[in-house]
Design a protein around this motif. Structure first.
Motif, PDB file in Angstrom:
ATOM      1  N   ARG B 188       0.818  -1.210   0.000  1.00 17.66           N
ATOM      2  CA  ARG B 188       0.000   0.000   0.000  1.00 17.66           C
ATOM      3  C   ARG B 188       0.853   1.262   0.000  1.00 17.66           C
ATOM      4  NH1 ARG B 188      -5.690  -1.242   0.851  1.00 17.66           N
ATOM      5  NH2 ARG B 188      -5.672  -3.501   1.149  1.00 17.66           N
ATOM      6  N   MET B 189       0.273   2.323  -0.536  1.00 21.90           N
ATOM      7  CA  MET B 189       0.919   3.624  -0.450  1.00 21.90           C
ATOM      8  C   MET B 189      -0.155   4.659  -0.151  1.00 21.90           C
ATOM      9  SD  MET B 189       3.480   5.669  -2.948  1.00 21.90           S
ATOM     10  CE  MET B 189       2.566   5.543  -4.479  1.00 21.90           C
ATOM     11  N   MET B 190       0.232   5.649   0.631  1.00 26.72           N
ATOM     12  CA  MET B 190      -0.694   6.733   0.960  1.00 26.72           C
ATOM     13  C   MET B 190       0.073   8.035   0.866  1.00 26.72           C
ATOM     14  SD  MET B 190      -2.575   7.246   4.588  1.00 26.72           S
ATOM     15  CE  MET B 190      -2.913   8.916   5.093  1.00 26.72           C
ATOM     16  N   PHE B 191      -0.476   9.014   0.148  1.00 29.61           N
ATOM     17  CA  PHE B 191       0.189  10.317   0.132  1.00 29.61           C
ATOM     18  C   PHE B 191      -0.811  11.471   0.191  1.00 29.61           C
ATOM     19  CE2 PHE B 191      -0.578  11.200  -4.361  1.00 29.61           C
ATOM     20  CZ  PHE B 191      -0.570   9.952  -4.972  1.00 29.61           C
ATOM     21  N   THR B 192      -0.353  12.545   0.820  1.00 28.10           N
ATOM     22  CA  THR B 192      -1.154  13.766   0.930  1.00 28.10           C
ATOM     23  C   THR B 192      -0.372  14.866   0.238  1.00 28.10           C
ATOM     24  OG1 THR B 192      -1.275  13.025   3.205  1.00 28.10           O
ATOM     25  CG2 THR B 192      -2.603  14.927   2.632  1.00 28.10           C
ATOM     26  N   MET B 193      -1.065  15.752  -0.459  1.00 32.13           N
ATOM     27  CA  MET B 193      -0.370  16.855  -1.123  1.00 32.13           C
ATOM     28  C   MET B 193      -1.301  18.066  -1.216  1.00 32.13           C
ATOM     29  SD  MET B 193      -0.488  15.205  -4.971  1.00 32.13           S
ATOM     30  CE  MET B 193       0.696  16.304  -5.689  1.00 32.13           C
ATOM     31  N   ILE B 194      -0.704  19.218  -1.467  1.00 33.80           N
ATOM     32  CA  ILE B 194      -1.500  20.411  -1.714  1.00 33.80           C
ATOM     33  C   ILE B 194      -1.901  20.402  -3.189  1.00 33.80           C
ATOM     34  CG2 ILE B 194      -1.540  22.939  -1.685  1.00 33.80           C
ATOM     35  CD1 ILE B 194      -1.036  22.099   1.057  1.00 33.80           C
ATOM     36  N   GLY B 195      -3.198  20.597  -3.446  1.00 36.13           N
ATOM     37  CA  GLY B 195      -3.667  20.639  -4.827  1.00 36.13           C
ATOM     38  C   GLY B 195      -4.396  21.942  -5.094  1.00 36.13           C
ATOM     39  N   ARG B 196      -5.115  21.979  -6.226  1.00 37.33           N
ATOM     40  CA  ARG B 196      -5.917  23.176  -6.470  1.00 37.33           C
ATOM     41  C   ARG B 196      -7.344  22.793  -6.860  1.00 37.33           C
ATOM     42  NH1 ARG B 196      -3.423  22.663 -11.368  1.00 37.33           N
ATOM     43  NH2 ARG B 196      -4.584  23.372 -13.189  1.00 37.33           N
ATOM     44  N   VAL B 298      -2.956  10.716 -13.728  1.00 37.81           N
ATOM     45  CA  VAL B 298      -1.594  10.181 -13.799  1.00 37.81           C
ATOM     46  C   VAL B 298      -1.523   8.782 -13.170  1.00 37.81           C
ATOM     47  CG1 VAL B 298      -0.643  11.265 -11.691  1.00 37.81           C
ATOM     48  CG2 VAL B 298       0.868  10.769 -13.602  1.00 37.81           C
ATOM     49  N   ILE B 299      -2.329   8.548 -12.125  1.00 38.47           N
ATOM     50  CA  ILE B 299      -2.326   7.206 -11.503  1.00 38.47           C
ATOM     51  C   ILE B 299      -2.875   6.183 -12.496  1.00 38.47           C
ATOM     52  CG2 ILE B 299      -3.275   5.782  -9.637  1.00 38.47           C
ATOM     53  CD1 ILE B 299      -3.355   8.308  -7.885  1.00 38.47           C
ATOM     54  N   GLN B 300      -3.932   6.564 -13.167  1.00 44.19           N
ATOM     55  CA  GLN B 300      -4.568   5.659 -14.129  1.00 44.19           C
ATOM     56  C   GLN B 300      -3.638   5.388 -15.321  1.00 44.19           C
ATOM     57  OE1 GLN B 300      -8.375   7.162 -15.184  1.00 44.19           O
ATOM     58  NE2 GLN B 300      -9.168   5.163 -15.851  1.00 44.19           N
ATOM     59  N   SER B 304       0.131   1.127 -12.396  1.00 46.78           N
ATOM     60  CA  SER B 304       0.592   0.119 -11.423  1.00 46.78           C
ATOM     61  C   SER B 304      -0.311   0.009 -10.202  1.00 46.78           C
ATOM     62  CB  SER B 304       1.993   0.459 -10.916  1.00 46.78           C
ATOM     63  OG  SER B 304       2.899   0.585 -11.962  1.00 46.78           O
ATOM     64  N   PHE B 305      -1.078   1.053  -9.937  1.00 47.77           N
ATOM     65  CA  PHE B 305      -1.824   1.084  -8.676  1.00 47.77           C
ATOM     66  C   PHE B 305      -3.331   1.130  -8.897  1.00 47.77           C
ATOM     67  CE2 PHE B 305       2.321   2.740  -7.375  1.00 47.77           C
ATOM     68  CZ  PHE B 305       2.535   2.059  -6.195  1.00 47.77           C
ATOM     69  N   HIS B 306      -4.011   0.576  -7.904  1.00 48.59           N
ATOM     70  CA  HIS B 306      -5.459   0.602  -7.838  1.00 48.59           C
ATOM     71  C   HIS B 306      -5.810   1.583  -6.707  1.00 48.59           C
ATOM     72  CE1 HIS B 306      -9.456  -0.980  -7.052  1.00 48.59           C
ATOM     73  NE2 HIS B 306      -9.086  -1.284  -5.827  1.00 48.59           N
ATOM     74  N   VAL B 307      -6.643   2.588  -6.997  1.00 42.25           N
ATOM     75  CA  VAL B 307      -6.977   3.599  -5.977  1.00 42.25           C
ATOM     76  C   VAL B 307      -8.000   3.039  -4.992  1.00 42.25           C
ATOM     77  CG1 VAL B 307      -7.994   5.879  -5.573  1.00 42.25           C
ATOM     78  CG2 VAL B 307      -6.513   5.515  -7.554  1.00 42.25           C
ATOM     79  N   THR B 308      -7.665   3.050  -3.690  1.00 43.86           N
ATOM     80  CA  THR B 308      -8.627   2.557  -2.694  1.00 43.86           C
ATOM     81  C   THR B 308      -9.353   3.695  -1.974  1.00 43.86           C
ATOM     82  OG1 THR B 308      -6.874   2.420  -1.041  1.00 43.86           O
ATOM     83  CG2 THR B 308      -7.340   0.421  -2.269  1.00 43.86           C
ATOM     84  N   ARG B 309      -8.693   4.828  -1.821  1.00 48.56           N
ATOM     85  CA  ARG B 309      -9.347   6.011  -1.238  1.00 48.56           C
ATOM     86  C   ARG B 309      -8.814   7.245  -1.934  1.00 48.56           C
ATOM     87  NH1 ARG B 309     -11.667   5.030   4.102  1.00 48.56           N
ATOM     88  NH2 ARG B 309     -11.883   7.277   4.443  1.00 48.56           N
ATOM     89  N   VAL B 381      -4.568  10.494  -1.092  1.00 48.22           N
ATOM     90  CA  VAL B 381      -4.753   9.321  -1.945  1.00 48.22           C
ATOM     91  C   VAL B 381      -4.200   8.086  -1.254  1.00 48.22           C
ATOM     92  CG1 VAL B 381      -4.352   8.356  -4.240  1.00 48.22           C
ATOM     93  CG2 VAL B 381      -4.357  10.836  -3.935  1.00 48.22           C
ATOM     94  N   SER B 382      -4.980   7.006  -1.287  1.00 45.31           N
ATOM     95  CA  SER B 382      -4.482   5.741  -0.767  1.00 45.31           C
ATOM     96  C   SER B 382      -4.598   4.727  -1.907  1.00 45.31           C
ATOM     97  CB  SER B 382      -5.325   5.327   0.434  1.00 45.31           C
ATOM     98  OG  SER B 382      -4.892   4.096   0.923  1.00 45.31           O
ATOM     99  N   VAL B 383      -3.495   4.040  -2.223  1.00 46.68           N
ATOM    100  CA  VAL B 383      -3.498   3.126  -3.365  1.00 46.68           C
ATOM    101  C   VAL B 383      -2.939   1.756  -2.985  1.00 46.68           C
ATOM    102  CG1 VAL B 383      -3.282   4.943  -5.139  1.00 46.68           C
ATOM    103  CG2 VAL B 383      -1.217   3.978  -4.116  1.00 46.68           C
ATOM    104  N   LYS B 384      -3.260   0.773  -3.800  1.00 50.58           N
ATOM    105  CA  LYS B 384      -2.790  -0.599  -3.571  1.00 50.58           C
ATOM    106  C   LYS B 384      -2.034  -1.052  -4.810  1.00 50.58           C
ATOM    107  CE  LYS B 384      -4.561  -5.168  -2.358  1.00 50.58           C
ATOM    108  NZ  LYS B 384      -5.734  -5.968  -1.961  1.00 50.58           N
TER     109      LYS B 384
END
Lengths: 386, 386
Positions: B188-196, B298-300, B304-309, B381-384
């Motif tokens: 799993r990976m989880m990241f937080t960032m500032i967006g717009r 970009v994730i899609q 490599s990753f499936h978005v879980t949250r 974002v939380s991804v698997k």
């Protein structure tokens, strides 16, 4: 030291041919901090690279853990890494590795890594440091058993020797057990340390090691304090006698005398560059130089490792120095000893006496080397995890 | 921020129940250096500990890699570790863990760890930083395309926006690919960032983000330099006119005038606390605030990753501050921005203008907050790993 390198090459080659890991996971315990810290990794990479080229195999990835105590300066090492990576890429080409350099701070007398997570562990001149000062170096009357010395000296009583040996056995048992749990089965470990050679009988006028000379230097500085105190007392006595003789011992004069004595004892405590006797008596180095037999014994007793190479060799105190006059060579040896022991000595004796101590120590080393050859006795061990 | 914590708990629990690893291998990318650096690890340990207690299972070992750039101050973090271990042992008991905290310095836009060697990767407010400044922010005539701004502003041309977006897509693709290779399958990976936030239309009198306000502050300082230069020129001209009028324009006086002008232009360059126009035009922040759609895209695309949250939420610029007068709140926001941007700004604009810049910035923020609510738009974002 080229012998150590050939043992390194040999164990890496055997390790690699045993298992062909996709990622070679390595640790360097007691890596310190300086331009040489990354040298070992470069030697390891070159060695594996050569083996792979011979066998026409793709090089593995490398993950290297640099270990030292929590207060080691890892920042300085980290700032050297970008250039190290750059040079690797330039020399080996973009396909090589990659190589990942991490740091794992902590005490190696205990676990540092997860189970079976390393292939190779290296430790250069670190395992002669003990985890602490032996606990039982004080008699039942609270007086130091190793009075006048900072480490085992010829004159140290048997009980002090036993306390050091006992701590060595406990430390090394924990070290070997921890490393065996961290290494994969068949994983290798190689370590070099300073030991002591019991096969030759040391003449009366020679010291067993540099710590003995350093202890003698500290003892000299204590004597300087004593001399100062005695002359101060004599002076004060003379003054008192004069007072009595003059039959002028009114209260005022006596008070003056008491003030003078108090000031003198105060000035002894603050005497720049000198050391009080109790400070020397209270201090013992957390260091032990085992005999080869003691090292073999603890490996056998602990039982996790099979010894593949066991070598001893001597290196001059001023090796790498080449020729040079005695004064320069003495300074070089003193600087080397200062580098590894200053932090521990300064904590106990005070930062302010360090310059004086190591100046005196450099002259003492020069004087000694005029008469005798000073040599470190080294023990090099290569083992395989059962 | 409690929402981020609940997502963390959830992904850890799912990860643990998926595989029950003996040793949970974790990484925190962009860990920085300070008393909060170890907080995340403590949250992770407490969360896994609670799951284990519920299921009556033995806790796993933990291996945590702290990552940041090579010049991050890891020494300070390492000195906090002994106490962290001590508290863990005291609170959880001797059987717990053990837990091994290592550091892996390096740039996360590229590989940092061996293949499939991690279970969980976390990154808090770091992936909005770009690997570099977009390369193509200069026109064919060598003039800056983003003149007068330090980051994307409302007035920035479309080509600047495209350059930033293009770099974001390339950086994030490399980031996701690298992390996917490093994680175990199902990791799993989880990241937080500032967006717009593009869902609301920003009124004319509001800024899109704090960088716009900071850019305006720098621009003010450039104006101060221009004003000074203009008044200096006027003064010099007046002096010259006086000279001409007096019909005393001998060579000597003209020379004096030239010296005066040269000294004035020199003093503009050395004007303490002010900034030259070219310096502002040459500077662009290596930062990008993507829209939620750009992140999803970009994730899609990378695949490599499936978005879980996938969550977005707003946090006030001065969150955690509680109440306080506007001046204090402005200072607080400026101090936060200074902490994350000073090193990069000082390298370009010079250490000596930083105090002046952030003092002016604090007042500008206070003035702005008097009229508008300042909010960061956050993307979590939380991804698997597939």
């Amino acid at each position: 030291m080229s012998r150590a390198n050939s043992v390194l090459q040999e164990s890496l080659r055997e390790l690699y041919l045993d298992s062909f890991p996709e990622c070679l996971k390595l640790a360097d315990l007691g890596c310190s901090s300086g331009p040489n810290t990354l040298l070992l990794l470069r030697e390891i990479i070159d060695s594996i690279d050569a083996t792979c080229k011979q066998l026409n195999k793709k090089e593995p990835m490398f993950q290297m853990f640099l270990n030292d105590l929590f207060h080691n300066d890892f920042n300085t090492v980290f700032r050297l890494i970008p250039r190290f990576y750059q040079e690797l890429r330039r020399e080996k080409g973009g396909d090589f590795g990659p190589c990942f350099i991490a740091a794992m701070p902590g005490n190696f007398y205990g676990r540092l890594f997860p189970d079976h997570s390393l292939h190779f562990i290296h430790s250069s001149y670190s395992v002669h440091w003990r985890s602490q000062v032996p606990a039982n170096l004080v008699s039942e009357f609270e007086s130091s058993l190793n009075k006048g010395h900072i480490y085992l000296a010829r004159a140290s009583p048997k009980s002090v020797h036993e306390a050091y040996l006992d701590l060595f056995m406990r430390d090394m048992t924990l070290f070997l057990k921890s490393r065996s749990e961290e290494l994969v089965p068949g994983g290798r470990m190689m370590f070099t340390m300073i030991g002591r050679d019991m096969s030759v009988n040391l003449p009366e006028d020679q010291v067993a090691n540099l710590w003995e000379l350093l202890g003698m230097t500290i003892s000299d500085m204590v004597q300087e304090v004593l001399l100062f105190t005695i002359s101060a007392c004599l002076l004060a006595n003379a003054y008192l006698c004069a007072c009595l003789l003059n039959a002028l011992c009114e209260l005022f004069r006596i008070r003056l005398y008491l003030i003078a004595v108090a000031q003198m004892s105060l000035s002894v405590k603050q005497l720049p560059g000198l050391i009080e006797e109790e400070k020397l008596d209270d201090f013992n180095l957390p260091f032990y130089m085992p005999t080869p037999e003691e090292v073999r014994h603890v490996i056998q007793e602990e039982g996790s490792f099979h010894v593949t190479r066991f070598e001893t060799f001597k290196v001059n105190w001023d090796a790498e120095m080449g020729d040079g006059n005695l004064r320069v060579r003495g300074k070089y040896v003193a600087a080397n000893i200062r580098a590894v022991s200053e932090s521990i000595l300064a904590t106990h004796f005070g930062e302010e006496v360090m310059d004086g101590l190591f100046e005196r120590f450099a002259s003492k080393v020069s004087q000694y080397m005029e008469l005798h050859e000073g040599e470190h006795f080294n023990i090099l061990v290569s083992v395989k995890n059962r």
